[in-house]
Write a protein that holds these residues in place. Structure first.
Motif, mmCIF file in Angstrom:
data_model
loop_
_atom_site.group_PDB
_atom_site.id
_atom_site.type_symbol
_atom_site.label_atom_id
_atom_site.label_comp_id
_atom_site.label_asym_id
_atom_site.label_seq_id
_atom_site.Cartn_x
_atom_site.Cartn_y
_atom_site.Cartn_z
ATOM 1 N N TYR A 50 -9.094 9.976 2.940
ATOM 2 C CA TYR A 50 -8.991 9.643 4.362
ATOM 3 C C TYR A 50 -10.312 9.835 5.091
ATOM 4 O O TYR A 50 -11.154 10.637 4.684
ATOM 5 C CB TYR A 50 -7.943 10.542 5.026
ATOM 6 C CG TYR A 50 -6.583 10.435 4.404
ATOM 7 C CD1 TYR A 50 -5.692 9.447 4.809
ATOM 8 C CD2 TYR A 50 -6.196 11.301 3.386
ATOM 9 C CE1 TYR A 50 -4.444 9.331 4.222
ATOM 10 C CE2 TYR A 50 -4.953 11.191 2.788
ATOM 11 C CZ TYR A 50 -4.081 10.205 3.210
ATOM 12 O OH TYR A 50 -2.859 10.087 2.610
ATOM 13 N N LEU B 284 -0.258 8.103 9.300
ATOM 14 C CA LEU B 284 -1.196 7.462 8.381
ATOM 15 C C LEU B 284 -1.561 6.082 8.915
ATOM 16 O O LEU B 284 -0.744 5.162 8.912
ATOM 17 C CB LEU B 284 -0.574 7.362 6.989
ATOM 18 C CG LEU B 284 -1.282 6.498 5.938
ATOM 19 C CD1 LEU B 284 -2.758 6.841 5.823
ATOM 20 C CD2 LEU B 284 -0.593 6.633 4.580
ATOM 21 N N MET C 201 -8.117 4.532 5.213
ATOM 22 C CA MET C 201 -7.009 5.332 5.730
ATOM 23 C C MET C 201 -7.545 6.427 6.650
ATOM 24 O O MET C 201 -8.638 6.944 6.433
ATOM 25 C CB MET C 201 -6.236 5.998 4.587
ATOM 26 C CG MET C 201 -5.716 5.068 3.514
ATOM 27 S SD MET C 201 -4.771 5.998 2.248
ATOM 28 C CE MET C 201 -6.023 7.133 1.653
ATOM 29 N N CYS D 263 -0.962 4.147 -1.640
ATOM 30 C CA CYS D 263 -2.418 4.235 -1.443
ATOM 31 C C CYS D 263 -2.901 5.675 -1.226
ATOM 32 O O CYS D 263 -4.020 6.008 -1.654
ATOM 33 C CB CYS D 263 -2.893 3.311 -0.321
ATOM 34 S SG CYS D 263 -2.262 3.672 1.324
ATOM 35 N N ASP E 240 -9.583 -0.075 0.667
ATOM 36 C CA ASP E 240 -8.874 -0.056 1.934
ATOM 37 C C ASP E 240 -9.210 1.262 2.632
ATOM 38 O O ASP E 240 -9.718 2.194 2.005
ATOM 39 C CB ASP E 240 -7.370 -0.171 1.705
ATOM 40 C CG ASP E 240 -6.976 -1.519 1.102
ATOM 41 O OD1 ASP E 240 -7.812 -2.438 1.081
ATOM 42 O OD2 ASP E 240 -5.825 -1.643 0.635
ATOM 43 N N PHE F 120 -6.193 -0.847 12.888
ATOM 44 C CA PHE F 120 -5.411 -0.060 11.935
ATOM 45 C C PHE F 120 -3.936 -0.091 12.337
ATOM 46 O O PHE F 120 -3.605 -0.234 13.510
ATOM 47 C CB PHE F 120 -5.881 1.403 11.927
ATOM 48 C CG PHE F 120 -7.199 1.638 11.258
ATOM 49 C CD1 PHE F 120 -7.255 2.215 9.992
ATOM 50 C CD2 PHE F 120 -8.392 1.310 11.895
ATOM 51 C CE1 PHE F 120 -8.476 2.459 9.373
ATOM 52 C CE2 PHE F 120 -9.622 1.550 11.284
ATOM 53 C CZ PHE F 120 -9.663 2.128 10.013
ATOM 54 N N LYS G 232 -6.739 -2.898 5.588
ATOM 55 C CA LYS G 232 -7.179 -3.543 4.358
ATOM 56 C C LYS G 232 -8.702 -3.647 4.320
ATOM 57 O O LYS G 232 -9.357 -3.754 5.354
ATOM 58 C CB LYS G 232 -6.582 -4.955 4.250
ATOM 59 C CG LYS G 232 -5.078 -4.993 4.083
ATOM 60 C CD LYS G 232 -4.611 -6.444 3.987
ATOM 61 C CE LYS G 232 -3.103 -6.528 3.815
ATOM 62 N NZ LYS G 232 -2.662 -7.952 3.759
ATOM 63 N N TYR H 266 -3.775 2.690 8.543
ATOM 64 C CA TYR H 266 -4.223 1.963 7.347
ATOM 65 C C TYR H 266 -4.860 0.626 7.741
ATOM 66 O O TYR H 266 -4.406 -0.044 8.677
ATOM 67 C CB TYR H 266 -3.021 1.720 6.427
ATOM 68 C CG TYR H 266 -3.239 0.737 5.312
ATOM 69 C CD1 TYR H 266 -3.853 1.126 4.122
ATOM 70 C CD2 TYR H 266 -2.831 -0.586 5.436
ATOM 71 C CE1 TYR H 266 -4.052 0.225 3.087
ATOM 72 C CE2 TYR H 266 -3.020 -1.493 4.409
ATOM 73 C CZ TYR H 266 -3.624 -1.083 3.236
ATOM 74 O OH TYR H 266 -3.822 -1.992 2.222
ATOM 75 N N PRO I 273 0.792 -1.235 0.000
ATOM 76 C CA PRO I 273 0.000 0.000 0.000
ATOM 77 C C PRO I 273 0.829 1.293 0.000
ATOM 78 O O PRO I 273 0.341 2.331 0.438
ATOM 79 C CB PRO I 273 -0.781 -0.119 1.308
ATOM 80 C CG PRO I 273 0.206 -0.763 2.245
ATOM 81 C CD PRO I 273 0.995 -1.744 1.386
#
Length: 287
Positions: free
Chosen positions: A209, A131, A244, A28, A242, A263, A135, A133, A25
């Protein structure tokens, strides 16, 4: 050779987006930033105050280099951080009105900083964010039922004034921004079933985001922020996306919530505001 900005459109954005799937990612942020603006253009090809640029030349195309000016916000992306092309593109922009440089991935911040320095621009703020993240397959597991007496559903544009008023980052032009994001992006709201009062919400921002995550004053510490975060994450997961989120290093409660949900931190992104060089920022109502 004279380097020039080149205006691009929907087809180029779609072509560039595919290139950002490599080394997932890692890219991403660029991928989902383009994803949102692609959907914006599909929904409203004549959308106001949106300018999309790259540099002329094959190298910029190979780098999938983009500079997006969305009203007073600036978004950037490139697969190459060593050839100086992104900085060249940024140098060619008109910075006189000031920009809110939004969710700039850490790999691009040097180019932005160099332009700020070379143009001797004054900064209102320059803040790093972590950040977080997840999936899509994991986001699908976050589906949850609301507390008794509450319902989860999509926000309405009529909720925008309340959200804007409660938002700590509200500013000139932010009401329209929130209205547009509600219309065009995935979002989630928690409402009291009887009174229909909106008590918590979360909206996907242009950069892809989760943002404007907030619980209405008087309803804190009841787990409502976690509820809407789980709901919007699940909604994104059902679309194959995904998820964020960007959290400031000092925001321990939000960082703890995202970590608890599963996350993980994979990078940093920066936010900085350059001050106008020709007076104060002005913005037309409703644009």
């Amino acid at each position: 050779m004279c380097v020039k900005l080149k205006v691009i459109g929907l087809s180029e954005l779609e072509e560039y987006q595919k290139l950002y799937t490599q080394n997932w990612p890692k890219y991403c942020p660029e991928y989902y930033c383009l994803d949102n603006f692609i959907e914006f253009l599909k929904a409203d090809p004549q959308i106001k105050n949106l300018k999309l640029f790259t540099l002329a030349g094959e190298q910029a195309r190979a780098d999938a280099l983009f500079v997006i000016v969305d009203r007073y916000q600036l978004f950037v992306g490139s697969l190459n951080n060593t050839n100086g092309l992104l900085q060249q593109a940024l140098e060619l922009l008109d910075w006189s009105a000031g920009f809110k440089c939004s969710s700039i991935p850490s790999r691009h911040i040097q180019a932005v900083d160099n332009v700020v320095q070379s143009k001797q621009l004054e900064l209102e703020f320059r803040d790093p964010t972590n950040l977080f993240y997840m999936k899509a397959e994991d986001a699908l597991k976050l589906k949850v039922e609301p507390s008794a007496g509450f319902i989860l559903k999509s926000l309405s544009v009529t909720d925008a004034p309340l959200i804007n008023e409660e938002w700590p980052n509200h500013h000139l032009g932010s009401l329209y921004f929130i209205q547009r994001q509600i219309r065009m992006c995935v979002n989630a709201g928690l409402y009291a079933e009887d009174s229909k009062e909106l008590v918590a919400w979360c909206i996907r921002l242009q950069g892809g985001y989760l943002g404007a995550l907030q619980v209405k004053s008087g309803h804190e510490r009841r787990g409502f922020g976690t509820l809407v975060t789980r709901e919007i994450s699940h909604r994104l997961g059902t679309q194959g996306h995904d998820v964020m989120a960007l959290v400031g290093p000092s925001n321990k409660p939000s960082a703890g919530m995202f970590s608890k949900l599963g996350f993980r931190i994979i990078d940093q992104c920066y936010w900085l505001r350059t001050m106008p060089t020709n007076g104060e920022l002005t913005w037309s109502e409703g644009e």
